[in-house]
Scaffold this motif. Structure first.
Motif, PDB file in Angstrom:
ATOM      1  N   TRP A   1      59.248   3.179  51.012  1.00  0.00           N
ATOM      2  CA  TRP A   1      59.407   2.912  52.449  1.00  0.00           C
ATOM      3  C   TRP A   1      60.341   1.733  52.691  1.00  0.00           C
ATOM      4  O   TRP A   1      60.315   0.741  51.963  1.00  0.00           O
ATOM      5  N   LYS A   2      61.131   1.849  53.756  1.00  0.00           N
ATOM      6  CA  LYS A   2      61.907   0.725  54.286  1.00  0.00           C
ATOM      7  C   LYS A   2      61.520   0.530  55.741  1.00  0.00           C
ATOM      8  O   LYS A   2      61.198   1.499  56.451  1.00  0.00           O
ATOM      9  N   LYS A   3      61.539  -0.713  56.183  1.00  0.00           N
ATOM     10  CA  LYS A   3      61.170  -1.002  57.564  1.00  0.00           C
ATOM     11  C   LYS A   3      62.004  -0.166  58.529  1.00  0.00           C
ATOM     12  O   LYS A   3      63.223  -0.075  58.398  1.00  0.00           O
ATOM     13  N   GLY A   4      61.333   0.436  59.502  1.00  0.00           N
ATOM     14  CA  GLY A   4      62.014   1.248  60.497  1.00  0.00           C
ATOM     15  C   GLY A   4      62.102   2.723  60.154  1.00  0.00           C
ATOM     16  O   GLY A   4      62.523   3.530  60.989  1.00  0.00           O
ATOM     17  N   ASP A   5      61.728   3.101  58.924  1.00  0.00           N
ATOM     18  CA  ASP A   5      61.747   4.512  58.549  1.00  0.00           C
ATOM     19  C   ASP A   5      60.804   5.324  59.433  1.00  0.00           C
ATOM     20  O   ASP A   5      59.670   4.901  59.718  1.00  0.00           O
ATOM     21  N   VAL A   6      61.262   6.493  59.834  1.00  0.00           N
ATOM     22  CA  VAL A   6      60.409   7.479  60.511  1.00  0.00           C
ATOM     23  C   VAL A   6      60.510   8.763  59.703  1.00  0.00           C
ATOM     24  O   VAL A   6      61.615   9.234  59.411  1.00  0.00           O
ATOM     25  N   MET A   7      59.373   9.323  59.321  1.00  0.00           N
ATOM     26  CA  MET A   7      59.381  10.578  58.578  1.00  0.00           C
ATOM     27  C   MET A   7      58.620  11.644  59.368  1.00  0.00           C
ATOM     28  O   MET A   7      57.463  11.446  59.743  1.00  0.00           O
ATOM     29  N   LEU A   8      59.296  12.752  59.619  1.00  0.00           N
ATOM     30  CA  LEU A   8      58.710  13.892  60.316  1.00  0.00           C
ATOM     31  C   LEU A   8      58.379  14.953  59.276  1.00  0.00           C
ATOM     32  O   LEU A   8      59.244  15.355  58.496  1.00  0.00           O
ATOM     33  N   VAL A   9      57.122  15.400  59.265  1.00  0.00           N
ATOM     34  CA  VAL A   9      56.633  16.324  58.240  1.00  0.00           C
ATOM     35  C   VAL A   9      56.102  17.592  58.894  1.00  0.00           C
ATOM     36  O   VAL A   9      55.322  17.521  59.854  1.00  0.00           O
ATOM     37  N   ASN A  10      56.518  18.737  58.378  1.00  0.00           N
ATOM     38  CA  ASN A  10      55.927  20.013  58.756  1.00  0.00           C
ATOM     39  C   ASN A  10      54.630  20.152  57.970  1.00  0.00           C
ATOM     40  O   ASN A  10      54.649  20.359  56.759  1.00  0.00           O
ATOM     41  N   ASN A  11      53.504  20.048  58.650  1.00  0.00           N
ATOM     42  CA  ASN A  11      52.208  20.006  57.976  1.00  0.00           C
ATOM     43  C   ASN A  11      51.849  21.320  57.304  1.00  0.00           C
ATOM     44  O   ASN A  11      51.036  21.344  56.385  1.00  0.00           O
ATOM     45  N   LEU A  12      52.425  22.430  57.743  1.00  0.00           N
ATOM     46  CA  LEU A  12      52.160  23.710  57.090  1.00  0.00           C
ATOM     47  C   LEU A  12      52.933  23.858  55.786  1.00  0.00           C
ATOM     48  O   LEU A  12      52.521  24.590  54.896  1.00  0.00           O
ATOM     49  N   MET A  13      54.051  23.175  55.674  1.00  0.00           N
ATOM     50  CA  MET A  13      54.918  23.346  54.515  1.00  0.00           C
ATOM     51  C   MET A  13      54.754  22.269  53.452  1.00  0.00           C
ATOM     52  O   MET A  13      55.129  22.483  52.292  1.00  0.00           O
ATOM     53  N   VAL A  14      54.205  21.121  53.836  1.00  0.00           N
ATOM     54  CA  VAL A  14      54.271  19.949  52.960  1.00  0.00           C
ATOM     55  C   VAL A  14      52.910  19.261  52.850  1.00  0.00           C
ATOM     56  O   VAL A  14      52.246  19.017  53.852  1.00  0.00           O
ATOM     57  N   LEU A  15      52.527  18.959  51.607  1.00  0.00           N
ATOM     58  CA  LEU A  15      51.363  18.110  51.352  1.00  0.00           C
ATOM     59  C   LEU A  15      51.842  16.666  51.224  1.00  0.00           C
ATOM     60  O   LEU A  15      52.965  16.405  50.799  1.00  0.00           O
ATOM     61  N   HIS A  16      50.949  15.719  51.547  1.00  0.00           N
ATOM     62  CA  HIS A  16      51.305  14.310  51.384  1.00  0.00           C
ATOM     63  C   HIS A  16      50.141  13.551  50.756  1.00  0.00           C
ATOM     64  O   HIS A  16      49.002  14.023  50.733  1.00  0.00           O
TER      65      HIS A  16
END
Length: 346
Positions: A313-328
């Protein structure tokens, strides 16, 4: 004078390539379709020496103008990391989420301790930051799960604390190849998630939400009604309650028509392959009552780690995730501080 192109000029919208540029990072991996996972976007400046002059309004305007393109990219890649944009505060992040215009998904029935911070922004899992949170699709144990997740790094970690992500269809394909019988049972019977919830949050656990927090009420009848809408049966044990939910273990992502490993197996299984997760108050089994194969689960946990991508992570990062396609998941924080926030969307 503004040095960045605006997202709209008169009536003509600018192409996404006039505002967003694709960035490659060493952590990315091939997605199997000719692209890199996740997609990484940064802003384009007409003069690279004045990148700081990009405003939050510019970013919001670009999102609104190019939302169909961004949604198409999300469907192709599964996740988009926005890096280098002027998102500095919780309020900024909330504005970015609002710019996309997705309806809010509420955390009814959620298992993680979580607190509202501002608007549609919440804390991520409040379990101790030095603990690993295993791979999962958000709220895979209820039918009304969010379809999209936004993460925001407000405070960059000193070391560790990454949020690894992995394409779910890859996990499904590899597990079906190695353990076809296990996957066949998963598809035929689904999974039974069982958990005992106390009336208050257990902050030491990443699934430590109490029933009052999970169902947003201190009224047992209201909790039962809300649980029933989620397909969950409640069995009261004094001030505690046992929750029992039967859910599919595999789903189809309609956008790609691929089967996805849509479940919480990795963070609910506490058997020999993952003994540190053993919890007498939590269990998971096939929907027909059969226990899970320890050998299959050992391979599942290994494959998840082998295939995942963990971008620091870097400050200011925004991550958009498709919850059906991706596990986290979440890796342990090695050097504080760290503050990553989340917003859930439909």
């Amino acid at each position: 004078m503004q040095k960045y192109p605006t997202a709209t000029t008169g009536r003509n919208k600018m192409a996404p390539g006039k505002f967003f540029r694709t960035v490659e990072l060493p952590e990315q991996k091939p997605d199997g379709d000719g692209g890199l996972f996740p997609a990484v976007l940064s802003p384009i400046a007409l003069n690279t020496d004045v990148a700081s002059e990009l405003t939050l309004s510019d970013f919001e305007e670009a999102i609104k103008a190019h939302k169909p393109w961004l949604e198409s990219l999300l469907q192709k890649r599964g996740a988009i990391l926005f890096r280098g944009f002027p998102v500095n505060t919780t309020s900024d992040f909330n504005d970015v989420v609002e710019a996309f215009g997705f309806p809010e998904a509420f955390y009814v029935g959620g298992r993680a301790p979580r607190t509202q911070v501002f608007g549609r922004v919440y804390t991520t899992n409040e379990a101790p930051p030095d603990k690993t949170i295993p791979f999962h699709h958000e709220m895979a144990y209820v039918p009304d799960y969010p379809s999209k997740l936004f993460f925001f790094c407000e405070v960059e970690p000193g070391a560790g604390g990454e949020t690894p992500i992995v394409l779910s269809h890859i996990i499904y394909d590899k597990m079906k190849e190695k353990h076809p019988e296990f996957v066949a049972k998963l598809e035929e019977h689904g999974l039974i998630y069982t958990k005992i919830m106390t009336d208050d949050n257990q902050q030491h656990s990443f699934t430590g939400s109490g029933w009052k927090s999970a169902y947003m009420t201190d009224d047992k009848k209201v909790a039962e009604e809300r649980a029933a809408k989620q397909g969950t049966k409640l069995e009261w044990m004094g001030d505690s309650v046992k929750t029992i939910t039967v859910m599919p273990g595999v789903r189809i992502d309609k956008g790609s028509q691929r089967k996805t490993w849509f479940n919480s197996l990795a963070n609910s299984y506490g058997g020999p392959a993952n003994p540190e997760l053993y919890d007498e108050n939590r269990s998971i089994e096939f929907g027909n009552g059969e226990p899970l194969s320890d050998a299959a689960m050992a391979d599942c946990l290994r494959i998840l780690e082998e295939e995942c991508v963990a971008v620091p992570w870097k400050k200011g990062d925004v991550m958009l995730v498709n919850n059906l396609m991706v596990l986290h998941s979440r890796r342990p924080l090695l050097k504080p501080p760290r503050r990553v926030l989340v917003s859930l969307c439909k």
